[in-house]
Design an enzyme around this catalytic site. Sequence first.
Site, PDB file in Angstrom:
ATOM      1  CG  LEU A 180      -1.945  -1.205   1.237  1.00 28.62           C
ATOM      2  CD1 LEU A 180      -2.896  -1.088   2.420  1.00 28.62           C
ATOM      3  CD2 LEU A 180      -2.750  -1.334  -0.056  1.00 28.62           C
ATOM      4  CB  SER A 208       1.967   4.128  -4.906  1.00 30.45           C
ATOM      5  OG  SER A 208       2.060   2.946  -5.665  1.00 30.45           O
ATOM      6  CB  ILE A 265       5.637   3.149 -11.337  1.00 29.20           C
ATOM      7  CG1 ILE A 265       4.891   4.290 -10.617  1.00 29.20           C
ATOM      8  CG2 ILE A 265       5.109   1.802 -10.890  1.00 29.20           C
ATOM      9  CD1 ILE A 265       3.453   4.458 -11.113  1.00 29.20           C
ATOM     10  CE1 TYR A 294       9.469   1.648 -13.607  1.00 27.07           C
ATOM     11  CE2 TYR A 294       9.668   2.463 -15.848  1.00 27.07           C
ATOM     12  CZ  TYR A 294       8.945   1.786 -14.882  1.00 27.07           C
ATOM     13  OH  TYR A 294       7.712   1.252 -15.193  1.00 27.07           O
ATOM     14  CE  LYS A 337       8.757  -2.022 -14.044  1.00 21.99           C
ATOM     15  NZ  LYS A 337       7.830  -2.971 -13.439  1.00 21.99           N
ATOM     16  CB  VAL A 346      -4.759  10.239 -18.993  1.00 18.69           C
ATOM     17  CG1 VAL A 346      -6.283  10.167 -18.913  1.00 18.69           C
ATOM     18  CG2 VAL A 346      -4.293  10.026 -20.426  1.00 18.69           C
TER      19      VAL A 346
HETATM   20  N1  LIG Z   1       0.982   3.006 -15.557  1.00 19.57           N
HETATM   21  C1  LIG Z   1       1.734   2.890 -16.651  1.00 19.57           C
HETATM   22  O1  LIG Z   1       1.558   3.652 -17.618  1.00 19.57           O
HETATM   23  C2  LIG Z   1       2.807   1.822 -16.745  1.00 19.57           C
HETATM   24  C3  LIG Z   1       3.597   1.777 -17.917  1.00 19.57           C
HETATM   25  C4  LIG Z   1       4.590   0.807 -18.016  1.00 19.57           C
HETATM   26  C5  LIG Z   1       4.754  -0.125 -16.985  1.00 19.57           C
HETATM   27  N2  LIG Z   1       3.992  -0.044 -15.863  1.00 19.57           N
HETATM   28  C6  LIG Z   1       4.223  -1.027 -14.797  1.00 19.57           C
HETATM   29  O2  LIG Z   1       2.970  -1.582 -14.383  1.00 19.57           O
HETATM   30  C7  LIG Z   1       3.029  -1.893 -13.001  1.00 19.57           C
HETATM   31  C8  LIG Z   1       1.829  -1.286 -12.271  1.00 19.57           C
HETATM   32  O3  LIG Z   1       1.888   0.133 -12.395  1.00 19.57           O
HETATM   33  P1  LIG Z   1       0.701   1.098 -11.920  1.00 19.57           P
HETATM   34  O4  LIG Z   1       0.640   2.213 -12.887  1.00 19.57           O
HETATM   35  O5  LIG Z   1      -0.510   0.301 -11.626  1.00 19.57           O
HETATM   36  O6  LIG Z   1       1.335   1.700 -10.584  1.00 19.57           O
HETATM   37  P2  LIG Z   1       0.801   1.723  -9.087  1.00 19.57           P
HETATM   38  O7  LIG Z   1       1.772   2.550  -8.303  1.00 19.57           O
HETATM   39  O8  LIG Z   1      -0.631   2.107  -9.043  1.00 19.57           O
HETATM   40  O9  LIG Z   1       0.933   0.190  -8.674  1.00 19.57           O
HETATM   41  C9  LIG Z   1       2.084  -0.370  -8.093  1.00 19.57           C
HETATM   42  C10 LIG Z   1       1.634  -1.094  -6.847  1.00 19.57           C
HETATM   43  O10 LIG Z   1       2.757  -1.754  -6.278  1.00 19.57           O
HETATM   44  C11 LIG Z   1       2.714  -1.563  -4.878  1.00 19.57           C
HETATM   45  N3  LIG Z   1       4.081  -1.696  -4.369  1.00 19.57           N
HETATM   46  C12 LIG Z   1       5.138  -0.897  -4.621  1.00 19.57           C
HETATM   47  N4  LIG Z   1       6.226  -1.344  -3.983  1.00 19.57           N
HETATM   48  C13 LIG Z   1       5.851  -2.468  -3.326  1.00 19.57           C
HETATM   49  C14 LIG Z   1       6.531  -3.395  -2.496  1.00 19.57           C
HETATM   50  N5  LIG Z   1       7.828  -3.249  -2.200  1.00 19.57           N
HETATM   51  N6  LIG Z   1       5.849  -4.442  -1.986  1.00 19.57           N
HETATM   52  C15 LIG Z   1       4.521  -4.601  -2.263  1.00 19.57           C
HETATM   53  N7  LIG Z   1       3.832  -3.755  -3.062  1.00 19.57           N
HETATM   54  C16 LIG Z   1       4.489  -2.692  -3.576  1.00 19.57           C
HETATM   55  C17 LIG Z   1       2.129  -0.190  -4.679  1.00 19.57           C
HETATM   56  O11 LIG Z   1       1.563   0.023  -3.387  1.00 19.57           O
HETATM   57  C18 LIG Z   1       1.074  -0.149  -5.780  1.00 19.57           C
HETATM   58  O12 LIG Z   1      -0.160  -0.645  -5.318  1.00 19.57           O
HETATM   59  C19 LIG Z   1       4.382  -1.410 -12.500  1.00 19.57           C
HETATM   60  O13 LIG Z   1       5.266  -2.506 -12.496  1.00 19.57           O
HETATM   61  C20 LIG Z   1       4.808  -0.400 -13.536  1.00 19.57           C
HETATM   62  O14 LIG Z   1       6.222  -0.292 -13.622  1.00 19.57           O
HETATM   63  C21 LIG Z   1       3.015   0.916 -15.720  1.00 19.57           C
END
Ligand SMILES: NC(=O)c1ccc[n+]([C@@H]2O[C@H](COP(=O)([O-])OP(=O)(O)OC[C@H]3O[C@@H](n4cnc5c(N)ncnc54)[C@H](O)[C@@H]3O)[C@@H](O)[C@H]2O)c1
Length: 333
Positions: free
Chosen positions: A52, A54, A100, A164, A168, A208
């Site tokens: 939790l 983020s 992220i 980052y 990845k 967005v």
């Molecule tokens: N949103 C985008 O446009 C996008 C684009 C490319 C890749 N991604 C990848 O998709 C995934 C999800 O991204 P999102 O946009 O939903 O972000 P987000 O921040 O909403 O989701 C990430 C979740 O991981 C949890 N988290 C972070 N560190 C943690 C830890 N150490 N232990 C347990 N939980 C942890 C956070 O609390 C959060 O709920 C990520 O891996 C991100 O790199 C997202």
Amino acid sequence: MRRPPGRRSQRRDEKRGVGMRVLVTGGAGFIGSTLVDRLLQDGHEVIAVDDLSSGNRDNLTSAARSPRFALHELDIRDPALISLAAEWRPEVVCHLAAQISVRKSVADPVHDARLNVEGTASVLTAAQSGGARKVVFASSVAVYGRPEAIPVPGNATTDPRSPYAASKLSGEIYLATFKALYGIDYTTLVLSNVYGPRQSPEGEAGVVAIFTDGLLNGTPTVVYGEGTQTRDYIFVDDVVDGFARACGDVGSGGRFNLGTGVETTDRALHTLIAQAVGAPDEPATAPARLGDLPAMAVDPAPALEALGWRPRTDLTTGLKMTVEWARTRLSSR
Ligand SMILES: NC(=O)c1ccc[n+]([C@@H]2O[C@H](COP(=O)([O-])OP(=O)(O)OC[C@H]3O[C@@H](n4cnc5c(N)ncnc54)[C@H](O)[C@@H]3O)[C@@H](O)[C@H]2O)c1
């Protein structure tokens, strides 16, 4: 926090022939929680693991009503994750938990590596200890750096230009390593700019969400440079459809772009969101930010071939749904 769905309910579902056990890391986040909802809808049993940091419990309000769902508030690096997987024995692990932010990774590469490299190694160890068949991993178009051609083909050379992106890409390499060591199958999904309900306007990632929030609240919105920078916007429901498909027996050992192949400029995006909100299309301007990529879009064709996946939501429709969600959330505050 609820206990994991019990062995009795596992047996019941296995008998019915529906449902796998899927562990979703980052399951309280924007994309992760949408994936949890989709997997439950498909009849699977789901455990979300999230610290939790983020993510938000509210994202899981609907999931929490299901007896096939449990949230474990846990850091993915906590050894308790390995015990949890060993006990629950997920068939598939969808790994989305991550730091992220590109900018945060530049400011603190060690923190980024702790979460995204050590974290991924921990998740893979848990998958192995739980006897998982497959891991599905959320990678990012950041791994392509400054691409030579747009839309970027799935087999393009990677060129990580931020910690980052490096972390990845390291996750992608770890998947192959665990396959070689333990035979755990995997699919990497390379996500372009994901948008939709539940995305947070805080931070840099969700332009967005940032424009929507500003336009609904009547606070200033900013377009950088000439507003000609482009990105490939993909709706969150389409992205989780890619994950749901990859949980099956398709896309073995592959990496697939999940994007539309269509470039949208920042300025055009602002106009579309202003129209959806019904607000004046008058962003402030600011100098271009150092290091911002001028253009990005990815070719999704290989995902159609291997996963039967294609983007289904056009930008205008997706933005309308996003604005409606944001408006409802605002009025319920
Ligand atoms: N949103 C985008 O446009 C996008 C684009 C490319 C890749 N991604 C990848 O998709 C995934 C999800 O991204 P999102 O946009 O939903 O972000 P987000 O921040 O909403 O989701 C990430 C979740 O991981 C949890 N988290 C972070 N560190 C943690 C830890 N150490 N232990 C347990 N939980 C942890 C956070 O609390 C959060 O709920 C990520 O891996 C991100 O790199 C997202």
